[in-house]
Enzyme design. Structure first.
Site, PDB file in Angstrom:
ATOM      1  N   TRP A  55      38.530  26.730  32.356  1.00 51.97           N
ATOM      2  CA  TRP A  55      38.634  27.967  33.124  1.00 51.97           C
ATOM      3  C   TRP A  55      38.345  29.218  32.286  1.00 51.97           C
ATOM      4  O   TRP A  55      38.756  29.323  31.135  1.00 51.97           O
ATOM      5  CB  TRP A  55      40.041  28.077  33.695  1.00 51.97           C
ATOM      6  CG  TRP A  55      40.389  29.415  34.269  1.00 51.97           C
ATOM      7  CD1 TRP A  55      41.027  30.444  33.622  1.00 51.97           C
ATOM      8  CD2 TRP A  55      40.143  29.879  35.599  1.00 51.97           C
ATOM      9  NE1 TRP A  55      41.190  31.523  34.476  1.00 51.97           N
ATOM     10  CE2 TRP A  55      40.656  31.199  35.695  1.00 51.97           C
ATOM     11  CE3 TRP A  55      39.535  29.309  36.724  1.00 51.97           C
ATOM     12  CZ2 TRP A  55      40.584  31.952  36.871  1.00 51.97           C
ATOM     13  CZ3 TRP A  55      39.470  30.060  37.889  1.00 51.97           C
ATOM     14  CH2 TRP A  55      39.987  31.361  37.962  1.00 51.97           C
ATOM     15  N   ASP A 103      38.695  37.186  33.125  1.00 51.72           N
ATOM     16  CA  ASP A 103      38.313  38.520  32.648  1.00 51.72           C
ATOM     17  C   ASP A 103      37.634  38.544  31.278  1.00 51.72           C
ATOM     18  O   ASP A 103      38.100  37.892  30.336  1.00 51.72           O
ATOM     19  CB  ASP A 103      39.557  39.400  32.518  1.00 51.72           C
ATOM     20  CG  ASP A 103      40.378  39.482  33.783  1.00 51.72           C
ATOM     21  OD1 ASP A 103      39.982  38.911  34.809  1.00 51.72           O
ATOM     22  OD2 ASP A 103      41.436  40.131  33.745  1.00 51.72           O
ATOM     23  N   GLN A 135      39.426  35.753  28.989  1.00 49.29           N
ATOM     24  CA  GLN A 135      40.594  35.011  29.433  1.00 49.29           C
ATOM     25  C   GLN A 135      40.197  33.552  29.629  1.00 49.29           C
ATOM     26  O   GLN A 135      39.238  33.247  30.348  1.00 49.29           O
ATOM     27  CB  GLN A 135      41.132  35.598  30.731  1.00 49.29           C
ATOM     28  CG  GLN A 135      41.826  36.940  30.570  1.00 49.29           C
ATOM     29  CD  GLN A 135      43.174  36.799  29.885  1.00 49.29           C
ATOM     30  OE1 GLN A 135      44.175  36.487  30.507  1.00 49.29           O
ATOM     31  NE2 GLN A 135      43.211  37.023  28.569  1.00 49.29           N
ATOM     32  N   SER A 158      44.784  40.033  29.086  1.00 49.88           N
ATOM     33  CA  SER A 158      43.601  40.843  28.784  1.00 49.88           C
ATOM     34  C   SER A 158      43.896  42.008  27.851  1.00 49.88           C
ATOM     35  O   SER A 158      45.029  42.482  27.732  1.00 49.88           O
ATOM     36  CB  SER A 158      42.993  41.372  30.078  1.00 49.88           C
ATOM     37  OG  SER A 158      42.422  40.329  30.819  1.00 49.88           O
ATOM     38  N   ARG A 168      49.809  46.003  31.690  1.00 49.60           N
ATOM     39  CA  ARG A 168      48.879  45.100  31.012  1.00 49.60           C
ATOM     40  C   ARG A 168      47.461  45.677  30.892  1.00 49.60           C
ATOM     41  O   ARG A 168      47.141  46.717  31.422  1.00 49.60           O
ATOM     42  CB  ARG A 168      48.821  43.767  31.753  1.00 49.60           C
ATOM     43  CG  ARG A 168      48.403  43.843  33.216  1.00 49.60           C
ATOM     44  CD  ARG A 168      48.349  42.431  33.807  1.00 49.60           C
ATOM     45  NE  ARG A 168      48.053  42.429  35.233  1.00 49.60           N
ATOM     46  CZ  ARG A 168      48.966  42.383  36.194  1.00 49.60           C
ATOM     47  NH1 ARG A 168      50.250  42.378  35.875  1.00 49.60           N
ATOM     48  NH2 ARG A 168      48.601  42.360  37.465  1.00 49.60           N
ATOM     49  N   GLU A 201      44.324  46.897  37.717  1.00 47.63           N
ATOM     50  CA  GLU A 201      44.141  46.060  36.533  1.00 47.63           C
ATOM     51  C   GLU A 201      42.936  46.545  35.725  1.00 47.63           C
ATOM     52  O   GLU A 201      42.087  47.291  36.209  1.00 47.63           O
ATOM     53  CB  GLU A 201      43.911  44.595  36.929  1.00 47.63           C
ATOM     54  CG  GLU A 201      45.100  43.931  37.592  1.00 47.63           C
ATOM     55  CD  GLU A 201      44.882  42.458  37.854  1.00 47.63           C
ATOM     56  OE1 GLU A 201      45.812  41.678  37.596  1.00 47.63           O
ATOM     57  OE2 GLU A 201      43.781  42.083  38.336  1.00 47.63           O
ATOM     58  N   TRP A 250      39.290  37.065  42.926  1.00 50.06           N
ATOM     59  CA  TRP A 250      40.575  36.360  42.959  1.00 50.06           C
ATOM     60  C   TRP A 250      40.886  35.756  44.326  1.00 50.06           C
ATOM     61  O   TRP A 250      41.737  34.871  44.434  1.00 50.06           O
ATOM     62  CB  TRP A 250      41.701  37.289  42.526  1.00 50.06           C
ATOM     63  CG  TRP A 250      41.851  37.395  41.049  1.00 50.06           C
ATOM     64  CD1 TRP A 250      41.719  38.514  40.275  1.00 50.06           C
ATOM     65  CD2 TRP A 250      42.152  36.324  40.141  1.00 50.06           C
ATOM     66  NE1 TRP A 250      41.925  38.208  38.945  1.00 50.06           N
ATOM     67  CE2 TRP A 250      42.188  36.877  38.836  1.00 50.06           C
ATOM     68  CE3 TRP A 250      42.381  34.950  40.295  1.00 50.06           C
ATOM     69  CZ2 TRP A 250      42.456  36.099  37.705  1.00 50.06           C
ATOM     70  CZ3 TRP A 250      42.645  34.179  39.179  1.00 50.06           C
ATOM     71  CH2 TRP A 250      42.683  34.756  37.904  1.00 50.06           C
TER      72      TRP A 250
END
Length: 498
Positions: free
Chosen positions: A21, A24, A40, A81, A151, A203, A294
């Site tokens: 997988w 980002d 990520q 991230s 974050r 984000e 997403w």
């Protein structure tokens, strides 16, 4: 690609991980001749899980070498991230003889059931061009109990204040901090209340200056903010942008509270941020995004790996019809990978399709110019019962991509559909720049003023290409078709053994 070849949905010229997988892009920084792309990564599964920072490098933004995982989870949590910078002046004290790389990332720690996770900002540094990393023993360097979501720090050096600046996502806003050394941070301001889209959690912010129309005396700051998918928001995750002024502490937007400006009008360009430390002589702001959404990212067809990045792009601010717009253009390095297939001028649809008949293309680009007022476009990745349609609708003045019949689409109810963007044309000509890969279409209209990025999942043998026009007698002003071929095998990215 022959029909017998195993389909693992890997693009030819888009970066994807060798296995498992990816989401980002993280820590993008240019240093000593290399573009670093961290990302990520869940090396243990095909969906989001225990997040690490994967790592790849490129010398040309086209061919990527995947390196071993850079950052691993630890007692402070998973590695979410963040960004990376070159500490040219050793403000951190981590480097003695020469500058090095510093990563600024979110430590995400899951708590016992019923309690929210804890998100804090931490550092790691590298003395060997990002090949190995040491986490700062004083981590975390920034925390704030007022925010559950805290974050995705993006950090840059501000020469006007002689300080580092951090922009970090805080739920439904972003917060700005400053620091002399990347270790000790002071709160400066908060932005986002009552402005922009709040259809999902904020984000992956970014903040950087750009000249308007190439005028060195006219500088604006651009803020990018990605919007996470909310089940009530049928479009899923998107990225918005603001323009304005920044004094080193406070960002003041040009937009009023009702204005929402999207970076991309497709569904598959998310969490994108720009590269740090690109030399000033280069003069470009380079960007890349995660090519997914997403809403369905963990359900897309996949074998061996899941996730890819968009094309690398150049960002500019341009005045169009009285407005300052963020414009995207494919990175110029991609031109070196072009192999000409077809070049025509003043040709009708019938003449174009006679030239395209029997042509089977796997990964390619299209550049076309149309007279304003002409409804026309192209059907790409065409096969039995499959086609993706992209073009210009002159009646509505829109650029669009229709992927309703593009191939596999039943994995999510909102994946099929038609996505559009309003075109603003200063002249009498519309231009289309289309990049087609095995599982994606990226369309840039009118010099990158309108952009649509969409995943598609056709059969390997769906490799046909055709033009169409509402009035088949009106000629296309010009058309170029070229293959995109990279020297590296397996999607243009290779994995290092160490």
């Amino acid at each position: 690609m022959p029909a017998s070849t195993k389909q693992n949905y890997r693009g030819v010229y888009h970066f994807s991980p060798q296995a498992k997988w990816m989401n980002d892009p993280n820590g993008m920084v240019y240093f000593e001749g290399e573009y670093h792309l961290f990302f990520q990564h869940h090396p243990g599964g095909m969906t989001m899980g225990a997040m690490h920072w994967g790592h790849a490098v490129s010398k040309d933004l086209v061919t990527w070498e995947e390196l071993p995982v850079a950052l691993f989870p630890d007692e402070l949590g998973m590695i979410f991230s963040g960004s990376a910078v070159v500490d040219w002046n050793n403000t951190t004290g981590f480097f003695a003889d020469k500058p090095g790389l510093v990563a600024i990332f979110t430590h995400h720690l899951d708590m016992p059931e019923g309690q929210p996770p804890v998100q804090r900002q931490s550092l790691a540094y590298s003395h060997d061009n990002g090949r190995t990393w040491t986490k700062y023993e004083g981590n975390p360097v920034l925390e704030d109990d007022a925010f559950i979501d805290f974050r995705d720090p993006k950090v840059f050096w501000n020469p006007e204040t002689d300080k580092w600046v951090m922009i970090v996502a805080c739920g439904q806003t972003v917060c700005l901090y400053h620091s002399p050394d990347l270790i000790h941070w002071t709160f400066a301001s908060e932005f986002g209340k009552g402005i922009g889209s709040h259809d999902g959690v904020w984000e992956c912010p970014d903040l950087f200056p750009l000249q308007v129309d190439g005028d060195t005396s006219n500088l604006k700051w651009v803020m990018l903010v990605s919007i996470g998918a909310d089940p009530a928001f049928a479009e899923g995750s998107r990225t918005q942008y603001f323009t304005g002024n920044f004094d080193g502490y406070v960002f003041t937007p040009d937009e009023d509270s009702r204005t929402i400006r999207w970076l991309d009008y497709g569904r598959d360009n998310y969490a994108g941020v720009s590269w740090s430390d690109v030399p000033e002589a280069d003069g470009r702001r380079l960007f890349i995004g995660w090519m997914s959404n997403w809403m369905y990212a963990q359900q897309t067809p996949a074998e061996e790996f899941r996730g890819a990045m968009t094309l690398p792009r150049e960002l500019y601010l341009e005045s169009r019809e009285g407005k300052i717009l963020l414009v995207q253009k494919p990175a110029q390095e991609l031109e070196a990978a072009r192999i000409p297939v077809l070049s025509l001028k003043d040709v009708t649809v019938q003449e174009i399709n006679a030239s395209l008949a029997g042509l089977q293309l796997d990964a390619y680009g299209i550049a076309a110019k149309l007279p304003r007022g002409m409804s026309a476009g192209f059907k790409v990745r065409v096969g039995t019962g499959e086609e993706t349609v992209t073009g210009i609708d002159a009646q509505t003045g829109e650029l669009y991509v229709d992927r309703a019949a593009s191939g596999q689409a039943g994995f999510h109810e909102h994946f099929p559909g038609r996505h559009s963007a309003a075109l603003q044309a200063p002249g009498e000509i519309h231009d289309l720049c289309i990049y087609v890969d095995r599982t994606s279409v990226e369309v840039f209209g009118n010099g990158g003023q309108a952009v649509i990025t969409d995943l598609i999942f056709p059969k390997p043998e769906s490799a046909g290409l055709a033009a169409f026009a509402e009035n088949e007698e009106t000629p296309f002003l010009s058309l170029e078709v070229y293959k995109l071929d990279l020297p590296a095998a397996n999607g243009g990215n290779q994995q290092s053994e160490g």
